[in-house]
Motif scaffolding. Structure first.
Motif, PDB file in Angstrom:
ATOM      1  N   THR A 185      12.433  50.003  26.823  1.00 22.43           N
ATOM      2  CA  THR A 185      13.441  49.718  25.813  1.00 22.43           C
ATOM      3  C   THR A 185      14.432  49.036  26.572  1.00 22.43           C
ATOM      4  OG1 THR A 185      14.521  51.716  25.793  1.00 22.43           O
ATOM      5  CG2 THR A 185      12.959  51.446  24.118  1.00 22.43           C
ATOM      6  N   ASP A 186      14.487  47.539  26.557  1.00 18.75           N
ATOM      7  CA  ASP A 186      15.450  46.957  27.513  1.00 18.75           C
ATOM      8  C   ASP A 186      16.865  46.731  27.001  1.00 18.75           C
ATOM      9  OD1 ASP A 186      14.799  44.923  25.566  1.00 18.75           O
ATOM     10  OD2 ASP A 186      14.028  43.299  27.121  1.00 18.75           O
ATOM     11  N   GLY A 187      17.274  47.102  25.630  1.00 15.34           N
ATOM     12  CA  GLY A 187      18.351  47.093  25.098  1.00 15.34           C
ATOM     13  C   GLY A 187      19.254  48.322  25.332  1.00 15.34           C
ATOM     14  N   VAL A 188      20.541  48.120  25.312  1.00 11.99           N
ATOM     15  CA  VAL A 188      21.339  49.042  25.819  1.00 11.99           C
ATOM     16  C   VAL A 188      22.331  49.295  24.460  1.00 11.99           C
ATOM     17  CG1 VAL A 188      21.181  48.866  28.261  1.00 11.99           C
ATOM     18  CG2 VAL A 188      23.227  47.734  27.077  1.00 11.99           C
ATOM     19  N   TRP A 189      22.737  50.554  24.118  1.00 14.50           N
ATOM     20  CA  TRP A 189      23.434  50.965  23.064  1.00 14.50           C
ATOM     21  C   TRP A 189      25.139  50.953  23.852  1.00 14.50           C
ATOM     22  CZ3 TRP A 189      21.984  50.457  18.517  1.00 14.50           C
ATOM     23  CH2 TRP A 189      20.542  50.431  18.019  1.00 14.50           C
ATOM     24  N   GLN A 190      25.126  51.395  25.346  1.00 11.18           N
ATOM     25  CA  GLN A 190      26.368  51.250  25.753  1.00 11.18           C
ATOM     26  C   GLN A 190      26.270  50.926  27.328  1.00 11.18           C
ATOM     27  OE1 GLN A 190      29.310  54.586  24.954  1.00 11.18           O
ATOM     28  NE2 GLN A 190      29.230  55.119  27.230  1.00 11.18           N
ATOM     29  N   LYS A 191      27.136  50.096  27.713  1.00 15.20           N
ATOM     30  CA  LYS A 191      26.892  49.590  28.848  1.00 15.20           C
ATOM     31  C   LYS A 191      26.923  50.803  29.954  1.00 15.20           C
ATOM     32  CE  LYS A 191      28.348  44.733  28.068  1.00 15.20           C
ATOM     33  NZ  LYS A 191      29.190  43.509  28.764  1.00 15.20           N
ATOM     34  N   GLU A 192      25.864  50.870  30.813  1.00 15.20           N
ATOM     35  CA  GLU A 192      25.783  51.888  31.773  1.00 15.20           C
ATOM     36  C   GLU A 192      24.892  51.376  32.984  1.00 15.20           C
ATOM     37  OE1 GLU A 192      24.520  56.440  32.050  1.00 15.20           O
ATOM     38  OE2 GLU A 192      23.414  54.972  31.172  1.00 15.20           O
ATOM     39  N   SER A 193      25.386  51.371  34.468  1.00 15.86           N
ATOM     40  CA  SER A 193      24.519  51.083  35.389  1.00 15.86           C
ATOM     41  C   SER A 193      24.118  49.632  35.384  1.00 15.86           C
ATOM     42  CB  SER A 193      23.490  51.974  35.627  1.00 15.86           C
ATOM     43  OG  SER A 193      23.930  53.310  35.658  1.00 15.86           O
ATOM     44  N   MET A 194      24.970  48.485  34.889  1.00 16.22           N
ATOM     45  CA  MET A 194      24.285  47.266  34.755  1.00 16.22           C
ATOM     46  C   MET A 194      24.039  46.494  35.655  1.00 16.22           C
ATOM     47  SD  MET A 194      24.475  47.310  31.310  1.00 16.22           S
ATOM     48  CE  MET A 194      24.036  45.769  31.245  1.00 16.22           C
ATOM     49  N   VAL A 195      24.401  46.861  37.056  1.00 21.09           N
ATOM     50  CA  VAL A 195      23.808  46.233  38.274  1.00 21.09           C
ATOM     51  C   VAL A 195      22.490  46.685  38.583  1.00 21.09           C
ATOM     52  CG1 VAL A 195      24.117  45.977  40.866  1.00 21.09           C
ATOM     53  CG2 VAL A 195      26.266  45.892  39.424  1.00 21.09           C
ATOM     54  N   MET A 196      22.349  47.938  38.336  1.00 18.66           N
ATOM     55  CA  MET A 196      20.920  48.594  38.657  1.00 18.66           C
ATOM     56  C   MET A 196      19.887  47.926  37.757  1.00 18.66           C
ATOM     57  SD  MET A 196      18.960  50.174  40.438  1.00 18.66           S
ATOM     58  CE  MET A 196      20.124  51.035  41.647  1.00 18.66           C
ATOM     59  N   ARG A 197      20.491  47.888  36.349  1.00 17.89           N
ATOM     60  CA  ARG A 197      19.492  47.237  35.398  1.00 17.89           C
ATOM     61  C   ARG A 197      19.101  45.980  35.724  1.00 17.89           C
ATOM     62  NH1 ARG A 197      19.288  50.443  30.713  1.00 17.89           N
ATOM     63  NH2 ARG A 197      20.722  52.276  30.794  1.00 17.89           N
ATOM     64  N   TRP A 198      20.315  45.140  35.812  1.00 21.51           N
ATOM     65  CA  TRP A 198      19.819  43.796  36.328  1.00 21.51           C
ATOM     66  C   TRP A 198      18.952  43.578  37.414  1.00 21.51           C
ATOM     67  CZ3 TRP A 198      20.341  41.063  41.004  1.00 21.51           C
ATOM     68  CH2 TRP A 198      20.294  39.589  40.651  1.00 21.51           C
ATOM     69  N   ALA A 199      18.989  44.495  38.454  1.00 23.91           N
ATOM     70  CA  ALA A 199      17.914  44.456  39.748  1.00 23.91           C
ATOM     71  C   ALA A 199      16.453  44.750  39.048  1.00 23.91           C
ATOM     72  CB  ALA A 199      18.540  45.419  40.730  1.00 23.91           C
ATOM     73  N   GLU A 200      16.538  46.127  38.104  1.00 21.45           N
ATOM     74  CA  GLU A 200      15.221  46.360  37.796  1.00 21.45           C
ATOM     75  C   GLU A 200      14.607  45.180  36.903  1.00 21.45           C
ATOM     76  OE1 GLU A 200      15.857  51.269  37.198  1.00 21.45           O
ATOM     77  OE2 GLU A 200      16.330  49.717  35.469  1.00 21.45           O
ATOM     78  N   GLU A 201      15.262  44.344  35.976  1.00 20.19           N
ATOM     79  CA  GLU A 201      14.819  43.400  35.223  1.00 20.19           C
ATOM     80  C   GLU A 201      14.065  42.367  36.115  1.00 20.19           C
ATOM     81  OE1 GLU A 201      17.689  42.036  32.968  1.00 20.19           O
ATOM     82  OE2 GLU A 201      17.800  43.846  31.634  1.00 20.19           O
ATOM     83  N   ARG A 202      14.914  41.926  37.299  1.00 19.43           N
ATOM     84  CA  ARG A 202      14.375  40.882  38.491  1.00 19.43           C
ATOM     85  C   ARG A 202      13.143  41.443  39.013  1.00 19.43           C
ATOM     86  NH1 ARG A 202      18.099  39.367  35.746  1.00 19.43           N
ATOM     87  NH2 ARG A 202      16.226  38.711  34.572  1.00 19.43           N
ATOM     88  N   LEU A 203      13.291  42.602  39.439  1.00 22.39           N
ATOM     89  CA  LEU A 203      12.150  43.024  40.152  1.00 22.39           C
ATOM     90  C   LEU A 203      10.948  43.057  39.018  1.00 22.39           C
ATOM     91  CD1 LEU A 203      10.830  44.240  42.474  1.00 22.39           C
ATOM     92  CD2 LEU A 203      11.484  46.560  41.606  1.00 22.39           C
ATOM     93  N   VAL A 204      10.998  43.501  37.807  1.00 27.91           N
ATOM     94  CA  VAL A 204       9.774  43.303  36.963  1.00 27.91           C
ATOM     95  C   VAL A 204       9.607  41.997  36.648  1.00 27.91           C
ATOM     96  CG1 VAL A 204       8.965  43.536  34.520  1.00 27.91           C
ATOM     97  CG2 VAL A 204      10.523  45.521  35.985  1.00 27.91           C
ATOM     98  N   ASP A 205      10.264  40.831  36.788  1.00 28.15           N
ATOM     99  CA  ASP A 205       9.880  39.576  36.656  1.00 28.15           C
ATOM    100  C   ASP A 205       9.198  39.000  37.787  1.00 28.15           C
ATOM    101  OD1 ASP A 205      11.195  39.352  34.084  1.00 28.15           O
ATOM    102  OD2 ASP A 205      13.194  38.438  34.728  1.00 28.15           O
ATOM    103  N   LEU A 206       9.602  39.478  38.774  1.00 34.31           N
ATOM    104  CA  LEU A 206       9.006  39.055  40.071  1.00 34.31           C
ATOM    105  C   LEU A 206       7.561  39.692  40.319  1.00 34.31           C
ATOM    106  CD1 LEU A 206       9.368  37.788  43.069  1.00 34.31           C
ATOM    107  CD2 LEU A 206      10.322  39.755  43.659  1.00 34.31           C
ATOM    108  N   VAL A 207       7.498  40.873  40.076  1.00 32.14           N
ATOM    109  CA  VAL A 207       6.214  41.494  40.174  1.00 32.14           C
ATOM    110  C   VAL A 207       4.982  40.970  38.958  1.00 32.14           C
ATOM    111  CG1 VAL A 207       4.846  43.717  40.011  1.00 32.14           C
ATOM    112  CG2 VAL A 207       6.990  43.572  41.196  1.00 32.14           C
ATOM    113  N   ARG A 208       5.601  40.620  37.740  1.00 33.30           N
ATOM    114  CA  ARG A 208       4.829  40.122  36.766  1.00 33.30           C
ATOM    115  C   ARG A 208       4.313  38.855  37.331  1.00 33.30           C
ATOM    116  NH1 ARG A 208       8.348  41.905  31.463  1.00 33.30           N
ATOM    117  NH2 ARG A 208       6.960  43.587  30.860  1.00 33.30           N
ATOM    118  N   LYS A 209       4.959  37.911  38.118  1.00 36.95           N
ATOM    119  CA  LYS A 209       4.596  36.633  38.585  1.00 36.95           C
ATOM    120  C   LYS A 209       3.569  36.898  39.449  1.00 36.95           C
ATOM    121  CE  LYS A 209       8.867  34.188  37.322  1.00 36.95           C
ATOM    122  NZ  LYS A 209       9.914  33.484  37.733  1.00 36.95           N
TER     123      LYS A 209
END
Length: 250
Positions: A185-209
């Motif tokens: 679930t990539d949505g957030v109900w309250q902002k928390e650890s946003m830098v780490m979430r951004w890093a996780e999303e970029r990593l997922v995109d990179l590995v998917r490619k």
């Protein structure tokens, strides 16, 4: 939040198997999950994260917008076949299990008691112990794991894969995965650890490619996803409309 040693060590495991970060399904929140379709596909149990997946972080009550979806989930699987696995409630840092009791009361499902934080292997063992102890035991490949964090929820789900996935073209999605279905679930109900979430999303995109032609590319999980419900229209009219309505009846 306690120091999560298994979470800190997880990136080193990715050097050997980067595909651990790839979820099988990505949704904004659990309202997009078709729980009846999952049940019809042979999934009988579910593991849920708590914060920013079902509740506001550090709160024990369900996000109000999720009430219908959560009720549908409990009806599809049965309340004893669903557990909350949190890195706060139910851990050794939850003194006396007070938060676990509160979360279980408000969400109407059990909270797993475990000493090792996600995605540690001891936590996985505790999950397996719970589902194997049920009146009708549930194996790993009949579970869905739902959470909002890649380094804890998704990696944990993918670590539970047995390696006995089917490569047959006519095999079901469950047979091809060979373990729990990882739902992010990539949505957030309250902002928390946003830098780490951004890093996780970029990593997922990179590995998917990188793994575009990898093992998860042939698994069609779209049947488990539906559109988010449309927001209800506001019922309050403009000040001009209200004034005209008053004049109309004079």
């Amino acid at each position: 939040m306690p120091l999560n040693i298994p979470g800190i060590l997880a990136p080193f495991h990715l050097l050997k198997n980067p595909r651990l970060v790839i979820p099988h399904v990505t949704v904004k929140d659990i309202r997009q999950i078709d729980f009846l379709a999952l049940r019809n596909a042979g999934y009988r149990g579910a593991v849920f994260d708590k914060d920013n997946c079902l509740t506001i972080p550090y709160k024990d009550t369900l996000v109000p917008q999720l009430e219908d979806a959560w009720r549908e989930c409990r009806e599809a699987f049965g309340e004893e076949n669903i557990i909350i696995v949190s890195n706060s409630a139910g851990t050794k840092f939850d003194a006396g299990g007070i938060q676990a009791e509160s979360v279980s009361f408000h969400l109407s499902v059990p909270v797993l008691r475990h000493d090792t934080l996600k995605p540690g292997y001891s936590c996985i063992a505790s999950i397996r112990t719970y589902f194997s102890s049920l009146r009708v035991p549930i194996p790993d490949d009949e579970l869905v794991v739902v959470g909002d964090r890649i380094f804890t929820d998704v990696i944990m789900a993918n670590r539970m894969r047995t390696g006995f996935a089917s490569s047959a073209s006519d095999a079901s999605a469950r047979a091809k995965i060979g373990g729990p279905l990882a739902i992010w679930t990539d949505g957030v109900w309250q902002k928390e650890s946003m830098v780490m979430r951004w890093a996780e999303e970029r990593l997922v995109d990179l590995v998917r490619k990188w793994a575009r032609d990898g093992e998860t590319s042939s698994v069609d999980t779209n049947i488990f996803v539906r559109e988010l419900p449309l927001p209800e229209p506001r019922k309050t009219g403009s000040a001009l409309t209200k004034m005209l309505n008053v004049m109309k009846w004079r």
